[in-house]
Design a protein around this motif. Structure first.
Motif, PDB file in Angstrom:
ATOM      1  N   ARG A 271      -7.440  22.313   2.248  1.00 46.07           N
ATOM      2  CA  ARG A 271      -7.957  21.040   1.741  1.00 46.07           C
ATOM      3  C   ARG A 271      -9.377  21.209   1.200  1.00 46.07           C
ATOM      4  NH1 ARG A 271      -5.161  19.068   6.292  1.00 46.07           N
ATOM      5  NH2 ARG A 271      -7.062  19.113   7.538  1.00 46.07           N
ATOM      6  N   LYS A 272     -10.219  21.972   1.907  1.00 43.50           N
ATOM      7  CA  LYS A 272     -11.588  22.197   1.448  1.00 43.50           C
ATOM      8  C   LYS A 272     -11.584  22.943   0.120  1.00 43.50           C
ATOM      9  CE  LYS A 272     -15.987  24.260   2.896  1.00 43.50           C
ATOM     10  NZ  LYS A 272     -16.695  25.031   3.962  1.00 43.50           N
ATOM     11  N   HIS A 273     -10.698  23.956  -0.012  1.00 43.03           N
ATOM     12  CA  HIS A 273     -10.599  24.735  -1.248  1.00 43.03           C
ATOM     13  C   HIS A 273     -10.200  23.844  -2.416  1.00 43.03           C
ATOM     14  CE1 HIS A 273      -8.644  27.475  -4.163  1.00 43.03           C
ATOM     15  NE2 HIS A 273      -9.605  28.335  -3.792  1.00 43.03           N
ATOM     16  N   LYS A 274      -9.277  22.938  -2.215  1.00 36.25           N
ATOM     17  CA  LYS A 274      -8.832  22.036  -3.279  1.00 36.25           C
ATOM     18  C   LYS A 274      -9.956  21.088  -3.696  1.00 36.25           C
ATOM     19  CE  LYS A 274      -3.913  22.045  -2.133  1.00 36.25           C
ATOM     20  NZ  LYS A 274      -2.762  21.223  -1.654  1.00 36.25           N
ATOM     21  N   GLU A 275     -10.766  20.607  -2.694  1.00 36.48           N
ATOM     22  CA  GLU A 275     -11.883  19.714  -3.028  1.00 36.48           C
ATOM     23  C   GLU A 275     -12.910  20.425  -3.896  1.00 36.48           C
ATOM     24  OE1 GLU A 275     -13.402  18.395   0.650  1.00 36.48           O
ATOM     25  OE2 GLU A 275     -11.671  17.064   1.099  1.00 36.48           O
ATOM     26  N   LEU A 276     -13.235  21.689  -3.546  1.00 37.93           N
ATOM     27  CA  LEU A 276     -14.194  22.451  -4.356  1.00 37.93           C
ATOM     28  C   LEU A 276     -13.672  22.678  -5.775  1.00 37.93           C
ATOM     29  CD1 LEU A 276     -15.413  25.136  -1.769  1.00 37.93           C
ATOM     30  CD2 LEU A 276     -16.779  23.309  -2.794  1.00 37.93           C
ATOM     31  N   ALA A 277     -12.381  22.997  -5.897  1.00 35.87           N
ATOM     32  CA  ALA A 277     -11.790  23.246  -7.222  1.00 35.87           C
ATOM     33  C   ALA A 277     -11.823  21.978  -8.053  1.00 35.87           C
ATOM     34  CB  ALA A 277     -10.361  23.752  -7.056  1.00 35.87           C
ATOM     35  N   GLN A 278     -11.578  20.841  -7.393  1.00 36.83           N
ATOM     36  CA  GLN A 278     -11.580  19.572  -8.120  1.00 36.83           C
ATOM     37  C   GLN A 278     -12.993  19.228  -8.599  1.00 36.83           C
ATOM     38  OE1 GLN A 278     -10.039  16.346  -5.805  1.00 36.83           O
ATOM     39  NE2 GLN A 278      -9.692  15.035  -7.607  1.00 36.83           N
ATOM     40  N   LYS A 279     -14.010  19.442  -7.740  1.00 38.64           N
ATOM     41  CA  LYS A 279     -15.392  19.165  -8.139  1.00 38.64           C
ATOM     42  C   LYS A 279     -15.797  20.044  -9.312  1.00 38.64           C
ATOM     43  CE  LYS A 279     -17.126  17.592  -3.648  1.00 38.64           C
ATOM     44  NZ  LYS A 279     -18.059  17.893  -2.516  1.00 38.64           N
ATOM     45  N   GLU A 281     -13.868  21.376 -11.574  1.00 38.73           N
ATOM     46  CA  GLU A 281     -13.147  20.939 -12.779  1.00 38.73           C
ATOM     47  C   GLU A 281     -13.827  19.716 -13.396  1.00 38.73           C
ATOM     48  OE1 GLU A 281      -8.586  19.657 -14.123  1.00 38.73           O
ATOM     49  OE2 GLU A 281      -9.059  20.082 -12.013  1.00 38.73           O
ATOM     50  N   ILE A 282     -14.239  18.761 -12.537  1.00 34.83           N
ATOM     51  CA  ILE A 282     -14.885  17.547 -13.053  1.00 34.83           C
ATOM     52  C   ILE A 282     -16.221  17.898 -13.700  1.00 34.83           C
ATOM     53  CG2 ILE A 282     -15.956  15.365 -12.359  1.00 34.83           C
ATOM     54  CD1 ILE A 282     -13.768  15.171 -10.179  1.00 34.83           C
ATOM     55  N   ALA A 283     -17.005  18.790 -13.045  1.00 33.66           N
ATOM     56  CA  ALA A 283     -18.305  19.181 -13.583  1.00 33.66           C
ATOM     57  C   ALA A 283     -18.156  19.870 -14.930  1.00 33.66           C
ATOM     58  CB  ALA A 283     -19.028  20.095 -12.587  1.00 33.66           C
ATOM     59  N   VAL A 284     -17.138  20.725 -15.045  1.00 34.06           N
ATOM     60  CA  VAL A 284     -16.898  21.429 -16.317  1.00 34.06           C
ATOM     61  C   VAL A 284     -16.553  20.438 -17.409  1.00 34.06           C
ATOM     62  CG1 VAL A 284     -15.353  23.027 -17.493  1.00 34.06           C
ATOM     63  CG2 VAL A 284     -16.283  23.614 -15.249  1.00 34.06           C
ATOM     64  N   MET A 285     -15.710  19.441 -17.076  1.00 32.31           N
ATOM     65  CA  MET A 285     -15.316  18.448 -18.074  1.00 32.31           C
ATOM     66  C   MET A 285     -16.509  17.621 -18.515  1.00 32.31           C
ATOM     67  SD  MET A 285     -11.679  17.199 -16.455  1.00 32.31           S
ATOM     68  CE  MET A 285     -11.515  15.897 -17.644  1.00 32.31           C
ATOM     69  N   ASP A 631     -28.740  20.037 -15.804  1.00 32.68           N
ATOM     70  CA  ASP A 631     -28.314  19.771 -14.416  1.00 32.68           C
ATOM     71  C   ASP A 631     -26.860  20.181 -14.201  1.00 32.68           C
ATOM     72  OD1 ASP A 631     -30.824  18.783 -13.987  1.00 32.68           O
ATOM     73  OD2 ASP A 631     -30.235  16.650 -14.260  1.00 32.68           O
ATOM     74  N   LYS A 632     -25.974  19.836 -15.133  1.00 38.19           N
ATOM     75  CA  LYS A 632     -24.542  20.144 -14.961  1.00 38.19           C
ATOM     76  C   LYS A 632     -24.312  21.650 -14.940  1.00 38.19           C
ATOM     77  CE  LYS A 632     -22.823  16.044 -14.654  1.00 38.19           C
ATOM     78  NZ  LYS A 632     -22.219  15.606 -13.384  1.00 38.19           N
ATOM     79  N   TYR A 639     -20.847  25.409  -7.666  1.00 42.51           N
ATOM     80  CA  TYR A 639     -19.433  25.182  -7.330  1.00 42.51           C
ATOM     81  C   TYR A 639     -18.621  26.472  -7.457  1.00 42.51           C
ATOM     82  CZ  TYR A 639     -20.333  20.145  -7.456  1.00 42.51           C
ATOM     83  OH  TYR A 639     -20.803  18.886  -7.216  1.00 42.51           O
ATOM     84  N   LYS A 640     -18.891  27.278  -8.444  1.00 39.00           N
ATOM     85  CA  LYS A 640     -18.130  28.522  -8.646  1.00 39.00           C
ATOM     86  C   LYS A 640     -18.358  29.484  -7.493  1.00 39.00           C
ATOM     87  CE  LYS A 640     -17.730  28.536 -13.702  1.00 39.00           C
ATOM     88  NZ  LYS A 640     -18.116  29.236 -14.960  1.00 39.00           N
ATOM     89  N   ARG A 641     -19.657  29.563  -6.997  1.00 34.06           N
ATOM     90  CA  ARG A 641     -19.939  30.471  -5.871  1.00 34.06           C
ATOM     91  C   ARG A 641     -19.187  30.013  -4.630  1.00 34.06           C
ATOM     92  NH1 ARG A 641     -25.163  30.095  -8.023  1.00 34.06           N
ATOM     93  NH2 ARG A 641     -25.712  28.562  -6.430  1.00 34.06           N
ATOM     94  N   ASN A 642     -19.246  28.726  -4.315  1.00 32.12           N
ATOM     95  CA  ASN A 642     -18.572  28.207  -3.120  1.00 32.12           C
ATOM     96  C   ASN A 642     -17.042  28.376  -3.225  1.00 32.12           C
ATOM     97  OD1 ASN A 642     -21.075  27.448  -2.111  1.00 32.12           O
ATOM     98  ND2 ASN A 642     -20.917  25.327  -2.903  1.00 32.12           N
ATOM     99  N   LEU A 643     -16.465  28.143  -4.436  1.00 32.54           N
ATOM    100  CA  LEU A 643     -15.013  28.255  -4.607  1.00 32.54           C
ATOM    101  C   LEU A 643     -14.554  29.696  -4.461  1.00 32.54           C
ATOM    102  CD1 LEU A 643     -12.433  26.704  -5.284  1.00 32.54           C
ATOM    103  CD2 LEU A 643     -12.847  27.185  -7.706  1.00 32.54           C
ATOM    104  N   GLU A 644     -15.385  30.623  -4.913  1.00 32.91           N
ATOM    105  CA  GLU A 644     -15.014  32.038  -4.785  1.00 32.91           C
ATOM    106  C   GLU A 644     -14.989  32.447  -3.309  1.00 32.91           C
ATOM    107  OE1 GLU A 644     -16.506  36.396  -6.457  1.00 32.91           O
ATOM    108  OE2 GLU A 644     -17.558  34.542  -7.019  1.00 32.91           O
TER     109      GLU A 644
END
Length: 878
Positions: A271-279, A281-285, A631-632, A639-644
């Protein structure tokens, strides 16, 4: 056995009553085309004798055209001078009656007596089968079955053997020795007739012995199983106690609980991994959207700069396009003036050409008028000639048919006149004085024809009376007079004096008719549509001439006209130059319009872009966008460091799936508990089974069964020895009987040879122990019946039946031969030989031959009875 009459009613195709009587003791030929009913008659005879009157399944005998019909067959026949009458009704009112002299037999008794008389056996139930047919099955041949003699011969072998035995002076019962029958009767109580398999008491003893042996084997197996089950029960009880003490499923259940806890921790990590991936994705968009906004602002600045430069170029191009348009307009005006002048010159040149064409038309029209006037004159003249010739032809016309009749009469008179002149008495004279003929003086030289009595006066000597000697002169003269009368009548009717006059008149009429036709063709050539149409055509030509003259006078002065080609070339040049000037003007106009519109569009777009870039709100929004981009970008990196890191942890955790382990441990615990429960149930079942079998006395039952088997084997031995003795005795007796049959075979082969030599002079038909033909020996070559051609098989089957009939008749058996369309596949030479054999046999037997080829049997000296005639006679008698 001699058939005297056959009566058939409501039987298959024969719905109306058919009676065939006056059958001769020898050969009888019944002819008819296919499907006329010949095979139906043959089948009616066969069914009347061989089928039981009460047998079911004969519904097919009822005619389809008369579904309520009563199939009936009545046959009258003679056996050794005693009159017999058989009548059978089938399907509905079933009955059977047999009269033998003054005796009357009915129903089953009648059928039993009939079977004894004719030589066949009755079926106990159901329809008659081939093996019951006996002598009739051999001698009464169905259509297409002449070649099949072995099976019918085998079914009739008992009767044939009995007949041969009687001829040899021996005694037999249906061809089998009484002792053999007795031995076989006892043998067949123990062994079957053909396969020599046990039957009766021997089969029963062997069946009991087999059952007892099976029962012994079963008891022995049960005893072995009882001992094995005791050992198995002890093993199961020990295993059950050990497992019940250790309870291994409890340890497995604990491992499953621990695995479930690990699975819950793994779910939290996912669940934590999915939350990081979602954040991420939103930041990239969001970062992408900000980049697009900044890109649009940059593009707007670039567009404003480009439009400023393009506006200057567009304004310069618009000025140049205006100048070019004015130059093109001046060129169009100059070209238009030159084109108008060239067009006027071309019209004058065309008028000159038209004037010349009208002058040519005037000459042609004047020539056409002259031609029509000339044709009208000649056509008028030809019309007058046709009218005159028609009048003359009508005056000279003669009836062609009557003239032909006149010609025929004259033609008939010529030979008659010649015959008359030849028949008349001729007196040639050469006189120095004068004589008289019927008082008329005659002198000098000449000829006198005497067409009747003539008196010749001889001066100083008396008279000579001469009478012609030909007897038919008067008839010739009378005939000539009749023809002359008819000729005169025809000449009068035709209005001519002679045939020559009539021919000349007819020739004149044909000449006038031909001349009229010739002038009519001249008239048609000059005036094919008639004189009135020609006159109308002349008036139309004159009108066209006046119109042409009027058009010529209406043309302008063309004395100064240029040649058309020159005028046309000048006009084409002017027109091309005008079109080129107009095209240039149109292009200049389009360029002027487009450059003006382009400059206007660029000006409007530049003003809009500059206004938007200077808008304070646009400037403030762009500054915020640039700050948010920084900022973005920072958030995306975090986010990329935490997701990795989260991905690495998940990969490590996935190496062992705790949820799968929990399921495996739980399933293993369940299986262990189930195995322990099944072990407990097997222990209970074995205890019950062993307690039950222990009380049945397996050992005592087994001992009793073994003693019974010994007794059964002793009884089987006794019966086996009796069967072997009877089988040996039967073999010896049959060998002796077969030796006697071999001696009986000689009369049969002798009768077959009597007929066979007509087709195969050196051939020999071999007969087996069943007294049926098996093959043909020609010289040293032996051929089985099946290897011969179908036609040869058919011929041999035909001759063999004649031989069987001779033997059966010699033994006092009733014989009747019946062939339905036999020897069809036979050439002319062999058919002639078979006919001679048939006539030979017909001197001893009654033979019925049904055929659809009457021409093939018309040289037997026997009256052919046609089926249609028999039907007509039966209807007339009814």
């Amino acid at each position: 056995m001699i058939l005297e009459s056959i009566g058939i009613q409501d039987f298959r195709k024969l719905a109306d009553r058919l009676v065939i009587d006056e059958l001769t003791p020898g050969l009888n030929l019944i002819c008819g085309p296919n499907e006329a009913g010949k095979s139906t008659i043959a089948e009616a005879i066969r069914i009347a004798f061989l089928e039981r009157y009460k047998v079911s399944g004969l519904g097919g005998l009822v005619p389809k055209s008369r579904p309520d019909g009563q199939p009936t067959v009545e046959v009258s026949f003679d056996i050794r001078g005693v009159k017999h009458t058989l009548k059978k009704q089938f399907v509905r009112k079933q009955r059977c009656e047999l009269r033998i002299g003054t005796q009357v037999f009915t129903e089953d008794e009648a059928e039993e007596e009939l079977a004894k008389l004719v030589g066949f056996s009755r079926a106990e139930r159901g329809a008659s089968r081939p093996e019951h047919a006996g002598i009739p099955g051999l001698l009464w041949v169905r259509q297409g079955q002449t070649n099949d003699v072995r099976d019918p011969g085998g079914h009739a072998s008992g009767y044939i053997r009995e007949a041969l035995s009687k001829l040899a002076g021996g005694e037999t019962s249906r061809g089998d020795d009484a002792l053999i029958n007795k031995v076989q009767g006892e043998l067949f109580k123990l062994l079957t007739e053909k396969a020599k398999k046990p039957t009766g008491s021997l089969a029963a003893v062997e069946a009991d012995l087999s059952r007892l042996q099976n029962e012994r084997d079963t008891l022995e197996q049960q005893l072995r199983n009882f001992d094995e089950d005791i050992n198995r029960l002890g093993t199961l009880q020990a295993e059950f106690g050990e497992v019940q003490r250790s309870r291994p499923w409890e340890a497995l259940q604990e491992k499953a609980a621990a695995a479930l806890k690990r699975a819950e921790s793994f779910d939290q990590m996912e669940r934590k991994h999915k939350e990081l991936a979602q954040k991420l994705e939103i930041a990239v968009m969001e970062h992408k959207a900000l980049l697009q906004q900044e890109q649009l602002a940059v593009e707007l600045e670039t567009s404003a700069k480009n439009d400023s430069e393009a506006l200057e170029a567009a304004l310069a191009a618009a000025g140049q396009a205006g100048e070019a348009y004015q130059r093109a307009a001046d060129c169009v005006a100059t070209a238009q003036k030159a084109n108008d002048e060239a067009n006027a010159l071309l019209e004058t040149a065309n008028a000159a050409v038209l004037a010349n064409e009208l002058k040519r038309q005037l000459e042609a029209q004047r020539s056409d008028i002259s031609r029509i006037e000339e044709a009208l004159g000649k056509a008028t003249e030809a019309s007058e000639v046709v009218r005159e010739l028609t009048r003359q032809a009508a005056l000279t016309e003669i009836d062609a048919e009557k003239m032909k009749t006149l010609q025929a009469v004259c033609d008939q008179m010529v030979p008659l006149q010649a015959r008359r002149d030849a028949a008349l008495t001729r007196i040639e004279y050469r006189l120095t004085g004068t004589i008289t003929v019927d008082g008329a003086p005659v002198e000098g030289e000449g000829v006198v024809l005497l067409d009747g009595q003539k008196t010749i006066g001889l001066p100083g000597l008396g008279e000579l009376v001469i009478i012609p000697g030909v007897s038919d002169v008067s008839e010739l003269i009378a005939a000539l007079q009749d023809l002359e009368t008819e000729r005169g009548k025809l000449l009068l009717e035709l209005g001519v004096s002679s045939l020559v006059d009539a021919v000349e008149r007819h020739t004149r009429w044909k000449s006038l008719t031909a001349e009229k036709t010739s002038h009519a063709k001249i008239l048609d050539a000059h005036a094919p549509k008639g004189l009135d149409a020609l006159r109308t055509e002349l008036e139309q030509a004159r009108g066209r001439l006046a119109a042409t003259q009027e058009r010529l006078q209406g043309l302008p002065d063309v004395s100064s006209a240029l040649p058309v080609a020159d005028a046309k070339a000048s006009f084409d040049t002017a027109r091309i130059q005008l079109e080129a000037a107009r095209t240039t003007l149109m292009s200049a106009s389009e360029a002027k319009t487009q450059t003006a519109a382009g400059a206007s569009g660029i000006r409007e777009r530049l003003e809009g872009s500059e206004a938007r870039l200077k808008d304070p709100e646009f400037v403030a929004r762009r500054q915020r966008c640039q700050t948010d981009l920084v900022d973005k970008a920072s958030h995306i990196s975090e986010y990329k460091r935490n997701l990795e890191m989260s991905t690495q942890q998940l990969d490590i955790a996935k190496l062992d799936d705790p949820r799968t382990e929990a399921e495996r441990y739980t399933q293993s615990a369940t299986l262990m508990r189930a195995e322990q429960l099944a072990r407990q149930q097997k222990i209970s079942s074995l205890r019950v089974q062993l307690e039950t079998l222990g009380g049945t006395g397996l050992g005592d039952r087994l001992a009793q069964t073994v003693a019974t088997i010994d007794q059964a084997e002793s009884r089987r031995g006794e019966l086996r020895r009796r069967a072997d003795a009877l089988n040996l005795l039967e073999s010896v007796l049959v060998e002796e009987r077969d030796a006697a049959v071999a001696a009986l075979r000689k009369p049969l082969t002798g009768r077959i040879e009597h007929y066979l030599k007509r087709i195969f002079p050196t051939g020999e038909m071999t007969v087996d122990d069943g007294l049926t033909p098996v093959g043909l020996l020609r010289g040293s070559q032996f051929e089985t019946l099946d290897s011969l051609s179908y036609g040869t098989q058919e011929q041999l089957g035909f001759l063999a039946r004649l031989a069987y009939a001779d033997l059966l008749q010699s033994a006092g058996k009733p014989t009747l031969l019946l062939f339905d369309d036999a020897v069809v596949h036979t050439d002319d030479a062999r058919r002639d030989a078979i006919k001679r054999a048939l006539l030979d046999a017909a001197s001893r037997h009654q033979i019925l031959v049904f055929t659809c080829h009457p021409s093939a049997w018309n040289d037997l000296g026997v009256k052919q009875r046609h089926l249609e005639d028999l039907k007509a006679a039966s209807r007339a008698a009814a």
